[in-house]
Design an enzyme around this catalytic site. Structure first.
Site, PDB file in Angstrom:
ATOM      1  N   GLU A   1      39.754  10.386  74.437  1.00  0.00           N
ATOM      2  CA  GLU A   1      39.233   9.235  75.170  1.00  0.00           C
ATOM      3  C   GLU A   1      40.400   8.255  75.296  1.00  0.00           C
ATOM      4  OE1 GLU A   1      36.853   5.206  75.250  1.00  0.00           O
ATOM      5  OE2 GLU A   1      37.696   6.037  73.427  1.00  0.00           O
TER       6      GLU A   1
ATOM      7  N   ASP B   1      38.266   9.417  69.569  1.00  0.00           N
ATOM      8  CA  ASP B   1      37.908   8.096  70.074  1.00  0.00           C
ATOM      9  C   ASP B   1      39.117   7.166  70.097  1.00  0.00           C
ATOM     10  OD1 ASP B   1      35.833   6.039  70.757  1.00  0.00           O
ATOM     11  OD2 ASP B   1      36.525   5.163  68.868  1.00  0.00           O
TER      12      ASP B   1
END
Length: 654
Positions: free
Chosen positions: A377, A324
């Site tokens: 990401e 993330d």
């Protein structure tokens, strides 16, 4: 699990320890990647007594003791001892403390503070809002050896990735039981067959690691080695992973090495100092999330994080980690104004320590598990995110294609009458589609914070909204790259995602929503069955434009190609509600072609404008090809054609 004991033949000492001098050397140099075997709480036997060994890193503490129900939460009774090697690790063995006991570390800092901290290495925690750790040893008999062997055999080979992204706490709830979430065991019975039935190859969980605030969706975590106890025990979660593997479905976890919350029981100022985070707020505080940023330049912190990544792969048989907020790690000035950040030693805005950490993370993960996947990401144009580190890249296996997601949703939001002026928005992604190993996401981020649902952004009346949604999904599956879809999107969820509620299962009582689910199911099957859709997902060998210039009709035509040229597919997208008959498209071979997918099929809720039977290729040159087809383009639809091999008069031209 067998309790740990002193090494046979080792000199018996007054203080039991699992740590060797080599462990300490690796830890201090940032190269100990299995710290979870040494730090934390571990059942052990010492001098004929069973109990628990505790070890914690807190170099700036003046004293540490274990507190829990066993001593009425009174500090100073079960005291840890600092190691003599200046590692900053405190340790101790206590007989009688068994599996299931709750505990915390009572820490006195060198600044005079008294802190009560959960164990960063705890394998199990109390159910939030309680915050104590639980003495635990994971004991589970895995049954997924065939899956692991298959995964190993496929390592490095092209394979389809169709990922169902899910928040476990809100996928399905029990309104008759206080609207509670399903347990891990209940998810085995309900989630696994659902995802298998819909044809997804993988499931991706929003962070399952323990987190105090449910509304953070797991991204503000405090229990790094513990799956959240909200839904059951670690063994229950292992059983869920095992069940997915038995069903032939891979499991990907969201992993959050970018920041952590400031909860009193967590990592923030763990021993009274900025131990895990940067002391300088220009580097250590995240303005977007009011959280704290790891000090990637500290060896012990890198050991902690990489050990955590390997823990989930080693102990829970996880098949991939989606990392993330990579962009926030790479840039020192991320979400910061002038004067709020400090340049690196070369005057740039790159976070050199974070870059080295990410490279080391990927090298270590792929070195230990070459058959798993890491996915970034990352929302910027940082070069080489999914390129090998030896070529200067960050070493990820794949990267989310955020630009594709943004441009596609923006394009589909436009009324079709205006789309001819925005043809470049739907074709631009191919310009950079092969610069990275891209995954195409339609993720949870696109259905929160006032953005509404995906279908809610589609223009027109109800029929056109659904036709647009089906077309967008078909376009996504035909586009180069792997795929990800957030839960609810597979049947046309009409409301924005709410983590406190179940997704809207009642919508499947309606034919249009059932049609979307059938479309996704068929697209998943097509994706897995047609090598042309995945063999060259990351290479221009797998894609060829036929025509991207028909702006007036808002039509695009392209080929998807595999290793076998006979597997070539022709993809035609009509982004307007007009039915176009006798629409001519160039094809690379003479013969007959068969429509193998049409998003306007009646079973999906379409109008049934199909190309039935076989389509022949007269020797009419078109689009620079020697042969062509005249086909019907369905309204707001995508059609995919494949050479009908039995009817072919000539082999495909290379």
């Amino acid at each position: 699990m067998k309790k740990k004991s002193m090494t046979q033949g080792a000199e018996e000492k007054d203080n039991f320890s699992l740590l060797t001098d080599f462990d300490i050397h690796l830890f201090r140099s940032g190269k100990h990647y299995k710290l979870y075997e040494k730090l934390g709480a571990h059942s052990a036997e010492f001098k004929g007594q069973s109990g628990t060994y505790f070890a914690v890193w807190a170099p700036n503490a003046t004293s540490i003791s274990i507190i829990g129900n066993f001593n009425h939460w009174q500090n100073g009774q079960q005291n840890l001892n600092p190691r003599w090697d200046e590692s900053g690790i405190w340790e101790g063995f206590f007989p009688g403390i068994e599996k299931g006991e709750v505990y915390k570390y009572a820490i006195h800092s060198n600044a005079g503070e008294y802190l009560e901290k959960a164990d960063p290495f705890a394998l199990y925690t109390e159910i939030p809002p309680r915050t104590a750790s639980v003495v635990w040893e994971n004991e589970y008999a895995w049954k997924d050896q065939p899956w692991l062997e298959r995964r190993k055999s496929l390592a490095g080979k092209p394979q389809p990735y169709s990922v169902y992204e899910i928040h476990l706490g809100s996928w399905r709830r029990k309104p008759e039981d206080g609207n509670r979430s399903l347990s891990y065991r209940e998810l085995i019975d309900e989630l696994v067959p659902y995802i298998k039935g819909a044809g997804f190859t993988h499931v991706e969980f929003l962070p399952v690691m323990e987190h105090p605030f449910f509304g953070s969706w797991g991204y503000q975590l405090t229990g790094y080695f513990a799956p959240t106890s909200r839904f059951g025990s670690p063994e229950d979660f292992m059983a869920l992973v095992d069940s997915f593997h038995h069903a032939g479905i891979g499991v990907i976890l969201d992993w959050v090495p970018s920041h952590f919350p400031g909860d009193a029981h967590g990592l923030f100022k763990f021993d009274g100092t900025h131990l895990y985070e940067h002391a300088d707020p220009r580097k250590g505080f995240h303005p977007d999330w009011s959280s704290y940023i790891y000090n990637y330049g500290r060896n012990e912190v890198r050991s902690f994080l990489i050990s955590n990544a390997l823990f989930w792969l080693d102990q829970f048989h996880i098949d991939g980690l989606r990392v993330d907020a990579v962009a926030s790690m790479l840039y020192l000035d991320y979400s910061r104004k002038a004067g709020e950040w400090e340049p690196n030693q070369y005057g740039g805005n790159e976070n050199l320590d974070a870059i080295m950490f990410l490279k080391e993370f990927n090298e270590t993960v792929y070195g230990a598990h070459p058959d798993v996947i890491t996915i970034a990401e990352e929302s910027t144009a940082w070069p080489g995110v999914s390129r090998p580190t030896y070529l200067g890249g960050l070493g990820f296996g794949q990267k989310w294609m955020m630009g594709w997601m943004h441009d596609t949703l923006k394009y589909f939001k436009d009324d079709p009458i205006h789309r001819k002026y925005h043809q470049n928005e739907i074709t631009f992604s191919i310009m950079y589609a092969f610069t990275e190993n891209f995954m195409l996401p339609l993720s949870h981020d696109e259905v929160v914070h006032g953005k509404g649902s995906l279908i809610g952004r589609m223009p027109g009346d109800e029929w056109r909204k659904f036709a647009n949604l089906r077309l967008m999904y078909g376009y996504m599956f035909a586009h180069p790259g792997t795929k990800l879809l957030f839960m609810g999107g597979e049947f046309g969820q009409t409301t924005e995602w709410n983590h406190d509620q179940s997704i809207s299962w009642h919508l499947l009582d309606y034919n249009l929503h059932k049609g979307v689910l059938q479309l996704i199911t068929d697209l998943n099957a097509l994706y897995k069955e047609e090598p042309a859709l995945y063999q060259f997902s990351f290479s221009d060998r797998g894609f060829e434009w036929v025509d991207y210039s028909d702006r007036e009709n808002s039509v695009i035509v392209f080929l998807r190609k595999g290793e076998d040229s006979k597997e070539t597919l022709v993809v035609v997208c009509n982004f307007t509600p007009e039915v176009r008959t006798q629409y001519r498209i160039g094809v690379p071979v003479r013969g007959t072609w068969k429509e193998i997918f049409n998003s306007d099929n009646l079973k999906y809720g379409g109008s049934g404008q199909l190309n039935l039977g076989l389509v022949h290729t007269p020797p009419v040159k078109y689009h620079g090809k020697d042969y062509s087809l005249a086909v019907t383009l369905p309204p707001l639809g995508i059609s995919i054609f494949k050479l009908n091999e039995e009817q072919t008069e000539f082999e495909l031209m290379e």
